[in-house]
Structures are given as C-alpha cells and as structure tokens.
Scaffold this motif. Structure first.
Motif, short mmCIF file in Angstrom:
data_model
loop_
_atom_site.label_atom_id
_atom_site.label_comp_id
_atom_site.label_asym_id
_atom_site.label_seq_id
_atom_site.Cartn_x
_atom_site.Cartn_y
_atom_site.Cartn_z
N MET A 7 -35.56 -30.02 73.62
CA MET A 7 -36.44 -28.88 73.34
C MET A 7 -36.39 -28.63 71.70
N LEU A 8 -37.48 -28.12 71.24
CA LEU A 8 -37.66 -27.74 69.95
C LEU A 8 -36.88 -26.57 69.72
N ASP A 9 -36.37 -26.30 68.33
CA ASP A 9 -35.78 -25.06 67.52
C ASP A 9 -37.06 -24.22 67.65
N ILE A 10 -36.66 -22.92 67.88
CA ILE A 10 -37.73 -21.84 67.97
C ILE A 10 -38.15 -21.67 66.46
N LYS A 11 -37.06 -22.05 65.63
CA LYS A 11 -37.47 -21.65 63.99
C LYS A 11 -38.70 -22.67 63.64
N PHE A 12 -38.49 -24.05 64.06
CA PHE A 12 -39.48 -24.82 63.65
C PHE A 12 -40.66 -24.69 64.42
N LEU A 13 -40.65 -24.30 65.61
CA LEU A 13 -41.88 -23.77 66.12
C LEU A 13 -42.72 -22.92 65.31
N ARG A 14 -41.83 -21.68 65.14
CA ARG A 14 -42.37 -20.80 64.46
C ARG A 14 -43.01 -20.72 63.04
N GLU A 15 -42.21 -21.93 62.19
CA GLU A 15 -42.77 -22.29 60.87
C GLU A 15 -43.87 -23.26 60.82
N ASN A 16 -43.94 -24.10 61.97
CA ASN A 16 -44.81 -25.35 62.09
C ASN A 16 -45.43 -25.21 63.44
N PRO A 17 -46.43 -24.26 63.55
CA PRO A 17 -47.32 -24.21 64.88
C PRO A 17 -48.13 -25.41 64.83
N GLU A 18 -48.67 -25.63 63.67
CA GLU A 18 -49.93 -26.70 63.79
C GLU A 18 -49.25 -28.24 63.88
N VAL A 19 -48.06 -28.42 63.57
CA VAL A 19 -47.53 -29.65 63.48
C VAL A 19 -47.22 -29.89 64.86
N VAL A 20 -46.61 -28.79 65.63
CA VAL A 20 -46.24 -28.98 67.06
C VAL A 20 -47.99 -29.11 68.05
N LYS A 21 -48.62 -28.34 67.49
CA LYS A 21 -49.82 -28.75 68.23
C LYS A 21 -50.45 -29.83 67.90
N GLU A 22 -50.58 -30.59 66.64
CA GLU A 22 -50.90 -31.84 66.63
C GLU A 22 -50.08 -32.90 67.28
N ASN A 23 -48.67 -32.66 67.48
CA ASN A 23 -47.99 -33.30 68.39
C ASN A 23 -48.28 -33.42 69.74
N ILE A 24 -48.74 -32.41 70.04
CA ILE A 24 -49.04 -32.30 71.61
C ILE A 24 -50.49 -33.03 71.99
N LYS A 25 -51.26 -32.76 70.91
CA LYS A 25 -52.80 -33.52 70.96
C LYS A 25 -52.49 -35.11 70.88
N ASN A 26 -51.42 -35.66 70.03
CA ASN A 26 -51.18 -36.95 70.06
C ASN A 26 -50.32 -37.46 71.29
N LYS A 27 -49.84 -36.60 72.35
CA LYS A 27 -49.35 -37.01 73.38
C LYS A 27 -50.35 -37.03 74.66
N PHE A 28 -51.63 -36.40 74.15
CA PHE A 28 -52.91 -36.35 74.97
C PHE A 28 -52.20 -35.37 76.31
N GLN A 29 -51.76 -34.27 75.57
CA GLN A 29 -51.40 -33.20 76.69
C GLN A 29 -51.88 -31.76 76.21
N GLU A 30 -53.22 -31.89 75.99
CA GLU A 30 -53.87 -30.56 75.43
C GLU A 30 -53.79 -29.42 76.40
N ARG A 31 -53.50 -29.53 77.65
CA ARG A 31 -53.31 -28.51 78.35
C ARG A 31 -52.13 -27.66 78.08
N LYS A 32 -51.15 -28.20 77.15
CA LYS A 32 -49.92 -27.53 76.95
C LYS A 32 -50.23 -26.63 75.34
N LEU A 33 -51.20 -26.98 74.89
CA LEU A 33 -51.72 -26.19 73.53
C LEU A 33 -51.52 -24.51 73.67
#
Length: 163
Positions: free
Chosen positions: A1-27
């Motif tokens: 599980m990702l750290d909430i602080k990392f997600l809060r500070e880097n939402p675009e990195v997390v979104k790009e990672n989701i796209k790279n995993k081809f799981q767009e429904r989780k965006l």
C-alpha cells in the motif's frame, strides 16, 4: 500500500503508474483518496481546536469556582459537555473516513520499479536470463485436481453437492 503522504504529494506519479499498469478504471480513486484525506485532516484540526478550547474553558471553570461564581461556571460546564459531544461525533466520522481511505488505498497499485519494462501482457515480457533448457516430459502431466483425487485428498462429488 502506498503512503498517503506520497500520494498526496505525487498524485500525477501515482496516476501515471496506474496508466502504466493498464488499470485506468482506478484513476478516479487517486482523486477520491486525496479528497478523503483533506476531509480527514480538516476533521482532525477541528477536533484539536475543540480539545484546546475544552482545556481553556476547564481552567476558567476552576477559576470561577474559586471566585464563587457557580452559575457562570455551570454555563461553561454545559459548553464543555457540548464540545465533548461534538468531539465524539467528529471522532466517529474521522474513523469512518480513515476506513474508507484505507479501503481505497488497498486497491491503488504500488509504484512500478523504473527498471521494469512496461507491457500490456506477458507476451511483451523481456527475458533477462535463462537457466538450462526447459524439460518437456514424455508423458501427459495430469491436472492438479486429478492428482489430489488420486490421493483421496479431494472429493469433487461432495464439493459439487455443497456448491
């Protein structure tokens, strides 16, 4: 599980990672978690403010009781009780928000290591190293359920009746 602080500070990195995993429904989950986090932090601030107010009023009550101003002290006691009720209500809401956040955070995938090549499926995997040649037996390998049945470790007839 990702750290909430990392997600809060880097939402675009997390979104790009989701796209790279081809799981767009989780965006949309990223934005939902960020909103829940804002709500959670606001609740915590309000609870802390109410607790600080309660401590301040409690000191005032003690001073008024010492001065013999019991009626004014009773009014302040009612205010402390109202604050305590509000703190309890907010604490319940905070717990619910945190549970919802955790539930969603468990669905958001971890960050892919930069050394991992991106591919849609295993056909796009990159073979890095091979050890020996694959062994192909000269007999047919039975399905795992057949092996378990042969050792009486699996009773499919009873399982079908239950299902």
């Amino acid at each position: 599980m990702l750290d909430i602080k990392f997600l809060r500070e880097n939402p675009e990195v997390v979104k790009e990672n989701i796209k790279n995993k081809f799981q767009e429904r989780k965006l949309p989950l990223v934005d939902e978690v960020i909103e829940l986090d804002k709500e959670n932090r606001a609740i915590k601030q309000e609870v802390e403010a109410l607790r600080a107010d309660r401590n301040k009023i409690s000191k005032q009550i003690g001073a008024m009781m010492a001065q013999g101003k019991k009626e004014e002290a009773e009014e302040l006691k009612k205010q402390v009780t109202a604050n305590a009720d509000k703190v309890e209500e907010l604490s319940q809401k905070e717990k619910a928000v945190e549970e919802k956040m955790k539930e969603i955070m468990m669905v958001i995938p971890n960050i892919i290591d930069p050394s991992v090549p991106i591919g849609k499926d295993d056909s796009e995997n990159v073979e890095l190293e091979r050890f020996g040649d694959p062994v192909v037996p000269d007999f047919e390998i039975p399905y795992h359920a057949e092996i378990m049945e042969s050792f009486e470790g699996l009773d499919l007839d009873s399982a079908r009746k239950v299902a």
